[in-house]
Design an enzyme around this catalytic site. Sequence first.
Site, PDB file in Angstrom:
ATOM      1  NE  ARG A 131      -2.852  -1.724   2.989  1.00  0.00           N
ATOM      2  CZ  ARG A 131      -2.900  -3.056   3.131  1.00  0.00           C
ATOM      3  NH1 ARG A 131      -3.399  -3.799   2.183  1.00  0.00           N
ATOM      4  NH2 ARG A 131      -2.457  -3.619   4.225  1.00  0.00           N
ATOM      5  N   GLY A 191      -1.092 -11.174   9.346  1.00  0.00           N
ATOM      6  CA  GLY A 191      -1.051 -12.630   9.550  1.00  0.00           C
ATOM      7  C   GLY A 191      -2.012 -13.159  10.590  1.00  0.00           C
ATOM      8  CD  GLU A 193      -7.699 -12.945   8.951  1.00  0.00           C
ATOM      9  OE1 GLU A 193      -6.742 -12.186   8.711  1.00  0.00           O
ATOM     10  OE2 GLU A 193      -8.668 -12.602   9.640  1.00  0.00           O
ATOM     11  CB  THR A 249      -1.280  -8.548  12.561  1.00  0.00           C
ATOM     12  OG1 THR A 249      -2.511  -8.766  11.885  1.00  0.00           O
ATOM     13  CG2 THR A 249      -0.627  -9.880  12.894  1.00  0.00           C
ATOM     14  CG  ASN A 269      -8.912 -11.170  12.858  1.00  0.00           C
ATOM     15  OD1 ASN A 269      -8.669 -10.416  11.932  1.00  0.00           O
ATOM     16  ND2 ASN A 269      -8.485 -12.416  12.888  1.00  0.00           N
ATOM     17  CG  ASP A 314     -11.963 -11.065   9.462  1.00  0.00           C
ATOM     18  OD1 ASP A 314     -10.967 -10.725  10.107  1.00  0.00           O
ATOM     19  OD2 ASP A 314     -11.975 -11.172   8.217  1.00  0.00           O
ATOM     20  CE  LYS A 341     -12.617  -6.572   7.760  1.00  0.00           C
ATOM     21  NZ  LYS A 341     -11.729  -7.736   7.992  1.00  0.00           N
ATOM     22  CB  CYS A 608      -8.076 -24.684  -1.458  1.00  0.00           C
ATOM     23  SG  CYS A 608      -7.287 -26.298  -1.262  1.00  0.00           S
ATOM     24  CB  CYS A 611      -6.107 -18.298  -3.060  1.00  0.00           C
ATOM     25  SG  CYS A 611      -4.764 -17.654  -2.047  1.00  0.00           S
TER      26      CYS A 611
END
Length: 684
Positions: A131, A191, A193, A249, A269, A314, A341, A608, A611
């Site tokens: 960013r 990180g 999650e 984080t 979170n 989240d 959020k 998976c 993504c």
Amino acid sequence: MPAALCAALLPLLLVAAPKPAQVDTARLLNADREPGQWLTVGRTYDEQRYSPLTRINTGNVDQLGLAWHYDLDTNRGQEASPIVIDGVLYVTSAWSKLFAFNAKTGRLLWKYDPQVPGSIGIKGCCDVVNRGVAAWKGRIYLGAYDGRLIALDAKTGKVAWSVQTTDPAKAYTITGAPRIANGKVIIGNAGSEIGVRGYVSAYDAADGRLLWRFHTIPGDPAQPYENEQMRAAAATWTGDLYWKLGGATVWDGMVYEPATNLVYFGTANGTPWVAEARSPQGGDNLFTTSIIAVNADTGRYAWHYQVTPAETWDYDATSPLMLADLTIDGTPRRALMQVSKNGFFYALDAATGALLRAKNYTAVSWATGIDMRTGRPIEVPEARFGKTGKAVVVQPGGQGAHSWHPMAFSRRTGLLYTPVVETSQGFAPDPNYRPRIGAANAGTGRAPASVYEGVHADVPRNARAFLIAWDPVATREVWRSDLRGTIASGALATAGGLVFQGAQRGEFSAFRDSDGAKLWSTDPQTGVVAAPVSYMVDGEQYIAVLAGYGTRDYYAGNNSRLLVYRLGGKAKLPPPAAPPPPRQLNPPPLFGTAEILERGARLYNENCTMCHDTAYGNRGLFPDLRYSPTINSSDAFRAVVLDGVLTPRGMVSFRERFGDEDAEAVRAYITQRAHQALPARPAP
Ligand code: CA
């Protein structure tokens, strides 16, 4: 001119040539005396993203045209705001690549590729984005996706120093822009999650020495606590997951206030998302989803405000932070603002953290409001699916009503212009959740489609993004834009009475700041999610924005570009790439027992979906595996999933997690989903 005089003038001319990126505290404090510059990622220390330039204004914006553009070599997400200093524009692209341009002509002066290994792509939740950068005394500071903080000579792009700010064995990544406070480079990481302990660090801008580090979550209680705040925070946790998995984080929002010498940052979170799975006996779980203030020189704690105690949906509190002078209840206040959020707007006293304003800016179903006395949300009990054990639809969804996409504040109107996404999500507990070190750890189950039965028709089933003008004092919406797509896009406000914003659906527009009338719009041939900036060179005002975010789909590429506009600009984009041929579902015959399919589904969801999840919109960035030819061949599938033949593009080997039979179970599950998506065949 006599040769002797010429020789006498030569040293003067050499002295007069500006050295690149000479940014220091005095220059930043006086940024408004140089309205043509964009010295930091948010232009000024307060990060209002307000350009005082007026050459482009409501009266002539319809004459805006392309001045120049630069095509990027990646189709991954583009989220950076450029900085522009003395006629040089510095911008980052996906994979943490850095470019320096002549801001007037678009000539590339230098570029730097930190060579982030493709295998690191798996460590992030949300693409290999970056960013932006910071500038300080002739250097440019870049946070690379693999956790390095790199200082480069602003003139040449040569590396001055580079430090690893994270443990490379863990799933840390850096996507946020560094900030500079008193000659210190402040950097966080991402990180939550996946399960890493959050912290923010300060490095000496001169030599990369680590000066201080503030952890956002307590560590192993068998070790000494780093400070009193960690000891106190540990009392708000139960169980042992918190120090094994971490969370909180500091991956985006950060701002520095010279008047108080405080650095403010927001935290993500906890890990996993579900509070009951994370901290079984309750507790607020400090300092997850909090806004924290620390001393810029020492990293010493000053105050915190926890936005969502015992957070479970989240709702990172990492959205951009911004400082502004507001008159609240007749008293001038220095306010720290976040459009969070979780669907609420917050204004805090920057010196003390006292809550000044809190109000939902979009439909919210998990809380009915904020108790202004305690600062705590007034929760709706049904929303806590981890406690009730029942699937539930919650607004906003985990995507958030506003995430990292920058907002802008206009000193002309006193309004905040912020992207907003109307979303909902079916959340469900996962009774079989087991913590997994180094892998995705949401801890949620799959809500059944029936969870939406009986839910009011007004609750959006698909995300809807808008730009809204928000009065931060009266806490009310003043106007909103047309539908901008399903993902938010950053904003820029200018003294010309304009608000610029892209759109994920493929548009770049200018709105009148007072009433939201759309005065200009152009087709950038792709989605735009990054925030624009404005600058001036030789009397000409420019608007620059990064474009590129899968408007079409993975197979089409997304025309990632830097686009720069000016009045009367006549440059043309090349014709858009031809759309890809329509994709055909061509799966092999169904195979695998019910047991194998269930195993495949579980492995797919655990490994998976971050993504390759079509249900989550797929965001156009990654292949939809139902269409992948590799599912037709066990060997081809193994080559990608186990042997890692696509590692350079970010698809790493999963051999550490999958055996041959696991890979085959995942292939069986994807094949099943492809069959489910086939058009129904007419009955024989
Ligand atoms: Ca998160």
